[in-house]
Design an enzyme around this catalytic site. Structure first.
Site, short mmCIF file in Angstrom:
data_model
loop_
_atom_site.label_atom_id
_atom_site.label_comp_id
_atom_site.label_asym_id
_atom_site.label_seq_id
_atom_site.Cartn_x
_atom_site.Cartn_y
_atom_site.Cartn_z
N ARG A 97 25.98 26.47 11.68
CA ARG A 97 27.07 26.15 11.02
C ARG A 97 27.33 25.05 10.13
O ARG A 97 27.92 25.21 9.16
CB ARG A 97 28.35 26.25 12.35
CG ARG A 97 29.64 26.48 11.64
CD ARG A 97 30.41 26.91 12.99
NE ARG A 97 30.50 25.57 14.11
CZ ARG A 97 31.08 25.71 15.15
NH1 ARG A 97 31.82 26.93 15.35
NH2 ARG A 97 31.33 24.60 15.97
N LYS A 136 33.43 23.91 9.01
CA LYS A 136 34.08 23.06 10.00
C LYS A 136 34.17 21.73 9.10
O LYS A 136 33.12 20.80 9.18
CB LYS A 136 33.10 22.84 11.10
CG LYS A 136 33.91 22.37 12.38
CD LYS A 136 33.11 22.73 13.87
CE LYS A 136 34.01 22.10 14.86
NZ LYS A 136 35.12 22.75 15.36
N GLU A 180 44.31 31.86 13.72
CA GLU A 180 43.71 30.91 14.98
C GLU A 180 44.63 29.75 15.04
O GLU A 180 45.73 29.67 14.18
CB GLU A 180 42.25 30.65 14.51
CG GLU A 180 42.13 30.00 13.50
CD GLU A 180 40.56 29.04 13.55
OE1 GLU A 180 40.04 28.60 14.68
OE2 GLU A 180 39.99 28.98 12.60
C1 LIG Z 1 35.39 23.97 16.14
C2 LIG Z 1 36.58 24.85 15.92
C3 LIG Z 1 36.79 25.95 16.89
C4 LIG Z 1 35.96 26.29 18.12
O1 LIG Z 1 34.53 26.34 17.93
P1 LIG Z 1 33.29 26.01 18.71
O2 LIG Z 1 32.34 26.31 18.09
O3 LIG Z 1 33.81 27.14 19.96
O4 LIG Z 1 33.65 24.90 19.38
C5 LIG Z 1 37.81 26.70 16.39
N1 LIG Z 1 38.56 26.52 15.41
C6 LIG Z 1 38.44 25.77 14.55
C7 LIG Z 1 39.43 25.49 13.31
C8 LIG Z 1 37.47 24.70 14.77
O5 LIG Z 1 37.18 23.69 14.02
#
Ligand SMILES: *Cc1c(COP(=O)(O)O)cnc(C)c1O
Length: 341
Positions: A82, A184, A220
Site C-alpha cells: 500500500r 494513505k 468511510e
Molecule cells: C489507515 C486507514 C484505514 C484503516 O486501514 P488499516 O489498514 O485497516 O489500518 C481506513 N481508512 C483510512 C482513511 C485510513 O487512512
C-alpha cells in the site's frame, strides 16, 4: 531483553519516544542502504517539498507479543504494497517492498523492550512514512526523499470493553471521485481535521462520509472503513474507488468467508438502506473493530439493533476471530503473522 518500566495497562494512544528509529534517504535516483539511528529529530530545508506541497505518505501497523512469547507483526507485506501504491500516486519513488519488511523487523527488534507483554492489551504501534525533503518552490515532485519508521507503545484501544459509538453523516466530503481517497496520505487527514473537530463539538464520535458525486452512498469515516451486517446475517461492505483499502477490512472479509462461513457483499451501499441493517462497525488497525450503535443523519437517528451497550453478535464474532488469529489462539492463514523474534 529487559522490558522498560512502563504502566502498560494505562497507556493511551499518544507518542512516546523509543530508543531507535529507521531512516533511509533517496538521493541521485536511488535509495541508500538505510539503518537505525538514535536521533528522533529531522532537520531539513525550510522549503522541503513536504512542507510546501504536502508530498508525504504513511502507513500504520502493530507489533505485539503472542501467548508463546514471540513478537510478531500482522501482514506487513500489505503495508509495503500500500505504501508503494501511495508513493506512486504522489510521484514519489516507491520504497522497495522487501526492504520495507526488513526495516519493520529491524526497528521492532531494536525497540523490543517497548513491545508490551502478552495480555496487557497494549501494542507497539509502527509508523512508516516518507516525504519529499529537498527544496521545492515551483510545483513539482521533490528529487530527494526520506523514508522513516518510528515505533511507540500504545494502550489497549478499548479500556474496559468496546462501547458502541455514535457517528454522524458529514456535510464535508473526504475524497473526490478519481482523487486520492484510496491512498494513505496526510493530505486526506489534513482536510478531515475541521470536520472531526466540529463533529466532536456537536457530541459525535466520528464522521461518516458520503460519495461526493451523488451524496447517496456510504464511503468511510476519517480513518476507518465501515462494515454492516444485514437482516439475513450477510456482511455488507461498501465498495468505492475512493475508499482507503483497509488491511483490517480485507482480513475481516476473508475471516467472514473462510472462518465463519458468512456471505459477504462488497458493493455500493446507499445511505437509504442503512436503516435496514442490524449491526455496524468501523475497522482499522488501531481498534480492529469499533462498534457503531447509531448513525445521525442530520437529526434523523438510525439506531442499530445491537444497541449502545455492546457489539452486535456478528461483529463480535468477527472481532474475536481476527484478534484470535493475531494473538495466535486461532490458526492464521499462510503468511499473515510475521515473526520478528
Ligand atoms: C489507515 C486507514 C484505514 C484503516 O486501514 P488499516 O489498514 O485497516 O489500518 C481506513 N481508512 C483510512 C482513511 C485510513 O487512512
Amino acid at each position: 531483553m529487559e522490558k522498560k518500566n512502563i504502566d502498560w495497562a494505562n497507556l493511551g494512544f499518544s507518542y512516546m519516544e523509543t530508543d531507535k528509529r529507521y531512516v533511509c534517504n533517496y538521493k541521485d535516483g536511488a535509495w541508500e542502504e538505510g539503518g537505525l539511528t538514535d536521533d528522533p529529530m529531522i532537520t531539513m530545508s525550510e522549503c522541503a517539498g513536504v512542507l510546501q506541497y504536502a508530498q508525504t505518505v504513511f502507513e500504520g501497523l502493530k507489533a505485539y507479543t503472542t501467548e508463546d512469547g514471540h513478537i510478531v507483526c500482522f501482514r506487513p507485506d500489505l503495508n509495503a504494497d500500500r505504501l508503494y501504491d501511495s508513493a506512486l500516486r504522489l510521484e514519489m519513488p516507491p520504497f522497495p517492498k522487501d526492504k520495507f519488511i526488513e526495516a519493520v523487523k529491524m526497528v521492532v527488534k531494536a525497540n523490543d523492550a517497548y513491545v508490551p507483554p502478552f495480555g496487557s492489551g497494549a501494542t507497539l504501534y509502527i509508523r512508516p512514512y516518507m516525504f519529499g525533503s529537498n527544496p521545492v518552490i515551483g510545483v513539482k515532485p521533490a528529487d530527494e526523499y526520506q523514508f522513516r519508521i518510528f515505533t511507540t507503545p500504545v494502550g489497549p484501544y478499548f479500556k474496559g470493553g468496546a462501547k458502541p459509538i455514535t457517528i454522524r453523516v458529514s456535510d464535508f466530503d473526504r475524497a473526490a471521485p478519481r482523487g486520492t481517497g484510496n491512498i494513505k496520505a496526510g493530505l486526506n487527514y489534513a482536510m478531515s481535521l475541521h470536520a472531526i473537530v466540529e463533529a466532536h463539538k456537536a457530541g459525535f464520535d466520528e464522521n461518516v462520509y458520503l460519495d461526493p458525486a451523488t451524496r447517496t452512498k456510504i464511503e468511510e469515516t476519517g480513518g476507518a472503513n465501515v462494515l454492516f451486517v444485514d437482516a439475513d446475517g450477510n456482511l455488507v461492505v461498501p465498495k468505492s474507488d475512493s475508499i482507503l483499502p483497509s488491511i483490517t477490512r480485507r482480513s475481516l472479509v476473508y475471516v467472514a468467508q473462510h472462518y465463519l462461513g458468512l456471505n459477504v457483499e462488497e458493493r455500493e451501499v446507499y445511505l437509504d438502506e442503512v436503516e435496514n441493517f442490524k449491526e455496524c462497525g468501523l475497522c482499522g488497525t488501531a481498534a480492529v473493530i469499533s462498534p457503531v450503535g447509531k448513525i445521525n443523519d442530520h437529526g434523523r437517528e438510525i439506531c442499530f439493533a445491537s444497541g449502545m451497550e455492546k457489539m452486535g453478535p456478528t461483529i463480535q464474532k468477527l472481532y474475536d476471530t481476527l484478534t484470535g488469529i493475531q494473538m495466535g489462539r486461532i490458526e492464521a492463514p499462510e503468511g499473515w503473522i510475521v515473526t520478528v523474534e
